[in-house]
Design a protein around this motif. Structure first.
Motif, mmCIF file in Angstrom:
data_model
loop_
_atom_site.group_PDB
_atom_site.id
_atom_site.type_symbol
_atom_site.label_atom_id
_atom_site.label_comp_id
_atom_site.label_asym_id
_atom_site.label_seq_id
_atom_site.Cartn_x
_atom_site.Cartn_y
_atom_site.Cartn_z
ATOM 1 N N ARG A 1 0.824 -1.216 0.000
ATOM 2 C CA ARG A 1 0.000 0.000 0.000
ATOM 3 C C ARG A 1 0.860 1.270 0.000
ATOM 4 N N ASP B 1 -0.553 -2.153 -4.233
ATOM 5 C CA ASP B 1 -1.714 -2.731 -3.572
ATOM 6 C C ASP B 1 -1.304 -3.406 -2.269
ATOM 7 N N GLU C 1 0.200 -0.727 -8.881
ATOM 8 C CA GLU C 1 -1.223 -0.527 -9.172
ATOM 9 C C GLU C 1 -1.447 -0.101 -10.612
ATOM 10 N N GLY D 1 -9.666 -4.526 -3.451
ATOM 11 C CA GLY D 1 -9.496 -3.212 -2.819
ATOM 12 C C GLY D 1 -10.480 -2.924 -1.709
ATOM 13 N N LEU E 1 -7.254 1.895 -3.854
ATOM 14 C CA LEU E 1 -7.114 0.571 -4.451
ATOM 15 C C LEU E 1 -8.428 0.072 -5.045
#
Length: 290
Positions: free
Chosen positions: A61, A73, A79, A247, A257
């Motif tokens: 993240r 992610d 991503e 997500g 996400l």
């Protein structure tokens, strides 16, 4: 008489102008977005992108950065790469499934609208049965029996799209089957195959193509919904729907996400809808009625 001729000429000249005004800025913005999505999906392998499946648990993240433009992610995967490669899956399913519906549904609709009678009753009745079958249960049954794959998902969505294409093709054929050019071809002794292929098919394809674009948008949403429920493509392959589903577990920590693939899907579906609606309006025979 001259004034009447001038009036007719002016009205004919206004038709392209009216059609040009219908293709407003939203239509061209939708075209540009569709070209962009197709381009990045086709040339994803040559773009300077990291692998969409490479994981880095130390970069879970991660926020936007020069190395990861859209961050990473929950498993440390880039991503942006996942969104671009996910576009491939969404577009492949979104295009191939309606092609199945267009091919089989369009053929059945043209034949039913032209020959009528018992054949039409059988075709319409079988399509009603297919429409009455719950699509989610059908997807679950096929997935449980055949397993998860892009091919199986495309087959399911294509099968579910056949009745809609059949209805569009049948309605257009019923309108055209008694037109002057068809009656003239019959009077000249043309065979049924020639009438179907040379007279009806080119005219029926116009509304079918407009509906095809709308069906692509619907299929992309359907594929995303099935992937969100875990019935789509198997991991590690990702589509926009599966990315949204993954997500949702990070909505509190990293809502982007889920929102980034959702925005990509929204803009793509909206673009197909805008283009399809515009072409449907232009190909609608009622729009050109005098």
């Amino acid at each position: 008489m001259a004034a009447l001729e001038l009036g007719i000429d002016a009205s004919v000249a206004e038709v392209p102008a009216r059609r040009g005004r219908r293709l407003g800025p939203l239509f061209w913005m939708a075209i540009v977005w569709m070209i962009f999505v197709f381009a990045v999906a086709i040339f994803a392998d040559v773009l300077p992108l990291p692998s969409p499946t490479d994981m880095d648990m130390l970069e879970k993240r991660a926020p936007f950065s020069a190395e990861h433009w859209l961050g990473t992610d929950g498993l440390g995967r880039d991503e942006l790469a996942r969104v671009i490669y996910g576009a491939r899956i969404s577009l492949i399913v979104g295009l191939c499934a309606p092609i199945i519906g267009l091919t089989f549904g369009g053929a059945l609709g043209i034949l039913a609208g032209y020959f009528r009678g018992r054949f039409e009753s059988v075709v319409v009745g079988s399509m009603d049965v297919l429409l009455a079958f719950p699509p989610l249960i059908l997807a679950l049954a096929v997935t449980a029996y055949l397993g998860q794959s892009i091919l199986h998902l495309t087959f399911i969505l294509g099968l579910l799209g056949i009745p809609a294409f059949m209805r569009v093709a049948r309605a257009a054929t019923l309108t055209l089957a008694r037109r002057e050019f068809v009656i003239a071809a019959q009077a000249l002794g043309a065979t049924h195959a020639r009438i179907l292929l040379r007279e009806l098919l080119p005219n029926v394809m116009l509304p079918l193509f407009a509906f095809f674009l709308l069906a692509v948008a619907i299929t992309i949403v359907a594929e995303g919904s099935l992937s969100f429920l875990g019935l789509g493509v198997p991991p590690p392959i990702s589509s926009w729907g599966s990315m949204i589903g993954e997500g949702r577990e990070s909505l509190e920590m990293a809502p982007r996400l889920a929102f980034i693939p959702a925005i990509a899907m929204f803009l793509t579906v909206l673009s197909f809808n805008l283009v399809g609606d515009t072409l449907r309006a232009l190909t609608d025979p009622r729009q050109g009625a005098l």
